[in-house]
Motif scaffolding. Sequence first.
Motif, PDB file in Angstrom:
ATOM      1  N   LEU A  75       0.862  -1.168   0.000  1.00  0.00           N
ATOM      2  CA  LEU A  75       0.000   0.000   0.000  1.00  0.00           C
ATOM      3  C   LEU A  75       0.902   1.223   0.000  1.00  0.00           C
ATOM      4  N   GLU A  76       0.620   2.154  -0.892  1.00  0.00           N
ATOM      5  CA  GLU A  76       1.357   3.411  -0.952  1.00  0.00           C
ATOM      6  C   GLU A  76       0.411   4.508  -0.469  1.00  0.00           C
ATOM      7  N   TRP A  77       0.874   5.341   0.455  1.00  0.00           N
ATOM      8  CA  TRP A  77       0.017   6.412   0.960  1.00  0.00           C
ATOM      9  C   TRP A  77       0.819   7.674   1.235  1.00  0.00           C
ATOM     10  N   ILE A 128      -2.625   2.589   7.290  1.00  0.00           N
ATOM     11  CA  ILE A 128      -2.165   3.934   6.944  1.00  0.00           C
ATOM     12  C   ILE A 128      -2.079   4.737   8.236  1.00  0.00           C
ATOM     13  N   TYR A 178      -4.249   7.174  -1.103  1.00  0.00           N
ATOM     14  CA  TYR A 178      -3.650   5.840  -1.105  1.00  0.00           C
ATOM     15  C   TYR A 178      -3.973   5.092  -2.384  1.00  0.00           C
TER      16      TYR A 178
END
Length: 190
Positions: A25-27, A62, A73
């Motif tokens: 996961l990119e946030w 997150i 995200y």
Amino acid sequence: MVFEHGPEHYYVVWETSCPAVGSSLEWWLDDVPGSGSSMLRHFVKAQYKMVDKSHHRYSAIIGPAGHATKVHYTSNSLGKSTPLYSIARRNETELTRVLVIADNQNGPTEFRRVLTSIQSHYGSSSVPDAILHVGDAIQDVHKLSDWQNQLFSPLEDGGGYQHRSPTVFVPGNHDHDKARVPGNGNVYTD
């Protein structure tokens, strides 16, 4: 789907049809008052759970989001990313809009109709600041099809709420296995 996970964190859950090694996961945050940096990207390795041969669940947390006004995200699996999702966060002086849902089990058509009506009333760009689901979202905690047909699909079809509005989920008597032990077969409420 994104869930509230305390005052500054969010718990994100997504699914793929095949195992995806290295899912993440990119946030990042926007408008962090006084931080001097608003686009620092964070990458979180996803936790994996096989639901069945063709359903693989991933989750990541997150946060902390601090005083950011927006959290963005995207999940990454098999070299592909989902669309960008954003969560608008309100400060203490702004009104908060909460959508309260209960007992939609076995009524996906009606649930979808209600959500679509809410979306039509407020407009497609407006979403609740949070969703409070107070239980009985599904009939059988062990049936993947119940989760998909009675909760996730109506939320998607009714305005994409599951990606844009954090959910506080209070499981009802149909939403969890009372044994609450690891490996009990619960699909999403482990």
